[in-house]
Design a protein around this motif. Structure first.
Motif, mmCIF file in Angstrom:
data_model
loop_
_atom_site.group_PDB
_atom_site.id
_atom_site.type_symbol
_atom_site.label_atom_id
_atom_site.label_comp_id
_atom_site.label_asym_id
_atom_site.label_seq_id
_atom_site.Cartn_x
_atom_site.Cartn_y
_atom_site.Cartn_z
ATOM 1 N N TYR A 1 0.739 -1.282 -0.014
ATOM 2 C CA TYR A 1 0.119 0.039 0.033
ATOM 3 C C TYR A 1 0.817 1.076 -0.037
ATOM 4 O O TYR A 1 2.031 1.260 0.448
ATOM 5 C CB TYR A 1 -0.914 0.229 1.287
ATOM 6 N N TRP A 2 0.440 2.410 -0.485
ATOM 7 C CA TRP A 2 0.802 3.683 -0.744
ATOM 8 C C TRP A 2 0.272 4.542 0.367
ATOM 9 O O TRP A 2 -0.910 4.831 0.284
ATOM 10 C CB TRP A 2 1.114 4.280 -2.046
ATOM 11 N N ASP A 3 0.895 4.861 1.497
ATOM 12 C CA ASP A 3 0.146 5.870 2.457
ATOM 13 C C ASP A 3 0.576 7.234 1.848
ATOM 14 O O ASP A 3 1.655 7.739 2.130
ATOM 15 C CB ASP A 3 0.466 5.496 3.792
ATOM 16 N N LEU B 1 -1.920 -0.061 -5.551
ATOM 17 C CA LEU B 1 -0.940 0.540 -4.151
ATOM 18 C C LEU B 1 -2.273 1.348 -3.402
ATOM 19 O O LEU B 1 -1.941 1.570 -2.451
ATOM 20 C CB LEU B 1 0.177 0.999 -4.523
ATOM 21 N N HIS B 2 -2.715 2.201 -4.363
ATOM 22 C CA HIS B 2 -3.688 3.380 -3.934
ATOM 23 C C HIS B 2 -4.571 2.676 -3.011
ATOM 24 O O HIS B 2 -4.938 2.866 -2.131
ATOM 25 C CB HIS B 2 -3.925 4.194 -5.137
ATOM 26 N N HIS B 3 -5.396 1.659 -3.885
ATOM 27 C CA HIS B 3 -6.641 1.006 -3.483
ATOM 28 C C HIS B 3 -6.315 -0.093 -2.159
ATOM 29 O O HIS B 3 -7.140 -0.279 -1.364
ATOM 30 C CB HIS B 3 -7.399 0.403 -4.415
ATOM 31 N N SER B 4 -4.971 -0.530 -2.319
ATOM 32 C CA SER B 4 -4.532 -1.257 -1.229
ATOM 33 C C SER B 4 -4.561 -0.334 0.252
ATOM 34 O O SER B 4 -5.197 -0.875 1.200
ATOM 35 C CB SER B 4 -3.134 -1.876 -1.151
ATOM 36 N N PHE B 5 -4.421 0.889 0.038
ATOM 37 C CA PHE B 5 -4.509 1.923 1.187
ATOM 38 C C PHE B 5 -5.728 2.229 1.670
ATOM 39 O O PHE B 5 -6.065 2.410 2.804
ATOM 40 C CB PHE B 5 -3.536 3.170 0.952
ATOM 41 N N ILE B 6 -6.575 2.488 0.476
ATOM 42 C CA ILE B 6 -8.049 2.792 0.812
ATOM 43 C C ILE B 6 -8.653 1.620 1.716
ATOM 44 O O ILE B 6 -9.396 1.578 2.563
ATOM 45 C CB ILE B 6 -8.736 2.961 -0.532
ATOM 46 N N ASP B 7 -8.076 0.372 1.136
ATOM 47 C CA ASP B 7 -8.867 -0.801 1.916
ATOM 48 C C ASP B 7 -8.346 -0.834 3.417
ATOM 49 O O ASP B 7 -8.904 -1.257 4.240
ATOM 50 C CB ASP B 7 -8.209 -2.214 1.195
ATOM 51 N N LEU B 8 -7.040 -0.589 3.632
ATOM 52 C CA LEU B 8 -6.406 -0.331 5.038
ATOM 53 C C LEU B 8 -7.319 0.527 5.856
ATOM 54 O O LEU B 8 -7.533 0.495 6.988
ATOM 55 C CB LEU B 8 -4.949 -0.159 4.990
ATOM 56 N N LEU B 9 -7.625 1.662 5.036
ATOM 57 C CA LEU B 9 -8.480 2.796 5.775
ATOM 58 C C LEU B 9 -9.593 2.100 6.283
ATOM 59 O O LEU B 9 -10.268 2.661 7.388
ATOM 60 C CB LEU B 9 -8.458 4.105 4.940
ATOM 61 N N TRP B 10 -10.478 1.400 5.402
ATOM 62 C CA TRP B 10 -11.456 0.547 5.846
ATOM 63 C C TRP B 10 -11.332 -0.300 7.158
ATOM 64 O O TRP B 10 -12.153 -0.068 8.102
ATOM 65 C CB TRP B 10 -12.199 -0.314 4.793
ATOM 66 N N ASP B 11 -10.441 -0.941 7.198
ATOM 67 C CA ASP B 11 -9.949 -1.612 8.325
ATOM 68 C C ASP B 11 -9.913 -0.492 9.539
ATOM 69 O O ASP B 11 -10.255 -0.791 10.684
ATOM 70 C CB ASP B 11 -8.499 -2.236 8.007
#
Lengths: 136, 287
Positions: B85-87, B223-233
């Motif tokens: 992910y890209w923070d 990588l952008h959406h991996s961070f978005i997914d992490l934000l849901w967590d």
């Protein structure tokens, strides 16, 4: 899903524009990208429709912008009344309208614009001279 | 069970394996199927057809599944890779290691915005774009869109404000939901309320195909959406009693009934419900 043509999707837009969420949002609404979308002439044409749930979309336009021919006009595809089609140098730019009456295109997907003309101009800037490919 | 890492923590070898796996997917044609799928699921909230991916409550679960599908495709090539992910609240520089020669390559050059560095530069012969949108086949980027209408990356404060909202999503479950975590992160500008934010703003900031409907043409999409997914967590951890909303499709006979996906409504194209995607802890974790 892949069978669903863009033309059909475009035609479908108009149905929903009628009523519902539009109340309270002027059809001439400004957008999140004010500097690129300002279009006083167009807005003036539409003052009378503000808040009036739209049977009439934006007016047609045709101009040369940064060396590209951009055109827009209401479309009547697929049995749905209304809809709106935009072309750049004769190729269709897929545009659609949001619930607050602002517009987006396939080129600028993540921001909204006040009018189809503003969407077309933004796409011209983004395209940097490249051509749209025909929609299937 | 595998780990999705912050891209800044990847080793040189991890970067190389990820890039190689992406290039192999591209060569096989599989990558472009993901691009086309995203373009086809570009459905606005004024269209009369199912709208699981954008401008809707199921923005998070739909993209979680989409990323999982992509990650499975990568792992079929190299079982050791995952989607980092890209923070962008922290790695905000145009010269971040994310954009280095050994990873995603840098900004587009002045003039035509063509990316000329890194493994996805057109001249490598390994990466062409444009499927179904334009005739231009080189990847472009335009960081921050300098000029009349520049864009800045969202800040940690922007994200913190969204994470504070205790409600997942609110009526009318679309691009003009003014309250709720979902649209605060998805980031639709709402006339007279707020401008484009968070997720949407990052797409704009990168520019090129990332700003359009075929945004997965640029590998940074994942990588952008991996961070978005992490934000849901992070939001779920901050509000453990808050539920995915709507629990059911809206009861009213309005059009949203047909176009909004409740907790147990199967989402196309996989026919998987948001409920099935709430908990990924048996599949992957974030580090």
């Amino acid at each position: 899903m892949p069978q669903l043509t863009r033309r059909r999707a475009l035609g479908a837009t108009a149905t929903v524009v009628t009523g519902l969420v539009l109340t309270g949002f002027a059809r001439t609404a400004g957008a999140s990208s004010e500097p690129r979308t300002a279009d006083p002439k167009h807005n003036a044409e539409h003052k009378g429709h503000a808040g009036h749930a739209g049977h009439e979309g934006p007016q047609p336009f045709s101009e040369t912008y940064r060396g590209r021919r951009i055109e827009g006009a209401p479309s009547h595809g697929d049995g749905h009344h209304g809809g709106y089609a935009v072309q750049i140098d004769g190729e269709e730019l897929h545009v659609m309208q949001n619930a607050d009456s602002t517009w987006v295109s396939v080129i600028n997907h993540y921001e909204t614009f006040a009018t189809p003309r503003a969407v077309a101009r933004a796409a011209v800037i983004e395209l940097q001279g490249s051509e749209l490919v025909p929609l299937t | 069970m595998y780990t999705r890492k912050n891209q800044r923590d990847l080793t040189r070898t991890e970067k190389r394996r990820l890039v190689d796996a992406i290039l192999k997917l591209k060569r096989s044609g599989r990558y472009d199927e993901f691009v086309v799928m995203h373009r086809e699921y570009y459905v606005m909230d004024t269209e009369n057809r199912p709208r699981p991916a954008h401008m809707t409550s199921s923005f998070f679960p739909w993209h979680r599944r989409y990323l999982l599908e992509f990650e499975r495709a990568l792992q079929a090539v190299d079982p050791g890779v995952s989607v980092p992910y890209w923070d962008w609240t922290k790695d905000r520089s145009t010269t971040s290691s994310l954009w280095a020669e050994d990873f995603l390559g840098g900004n587009g050059r002045a003039g035509d915005r063509r990316v000329t560095t890194g493994p996805f530069a057109y001249a490598t012969g390994n990466w062409s774009v444009g499927r179904g949108v334009t005739d231009q086949n080189w990847l472009t980027r335009n960081f921050g869109r300098p000029g009349n209408n520049p864009v800045s990356l969202p800040t940690a404060d922007d994200v913190a404000r969204a994470l504070k909202d205790p409600v997942y999503d609110t009526e009318p479950w679309n691009s003009i939901s003014t309250e709720g975590f979902r649209n605060r992160i998805e980031g639709w500008g709402i006339h007279r309320v707020r401008t484009v934010g968070n997720h949407n703003r990052v797409h704009q900031w990168v520019g090129g195909p990332m700003a359009g409907a075929a945004s997965p043409e640029d590998p940074v999409f994942w990588l952008h959406h991996s961070f978005i997914d992490l934000l849901w967590d992070r939001w779920r951890k901050a509000h453990p009693k808050a539920a995915y909303l709507p629990g059911r499709k809206p009861a009213s006979p309005g059009r949203d009934r047909a176009y909004v996906f409740g907790l147990d409504d199967p989402m196309p194209p996989w026919n998987v419900t948001p409920r099935k995607l709430l908990d990924h802890s048996k599949i992957y974790r974030y580090a």
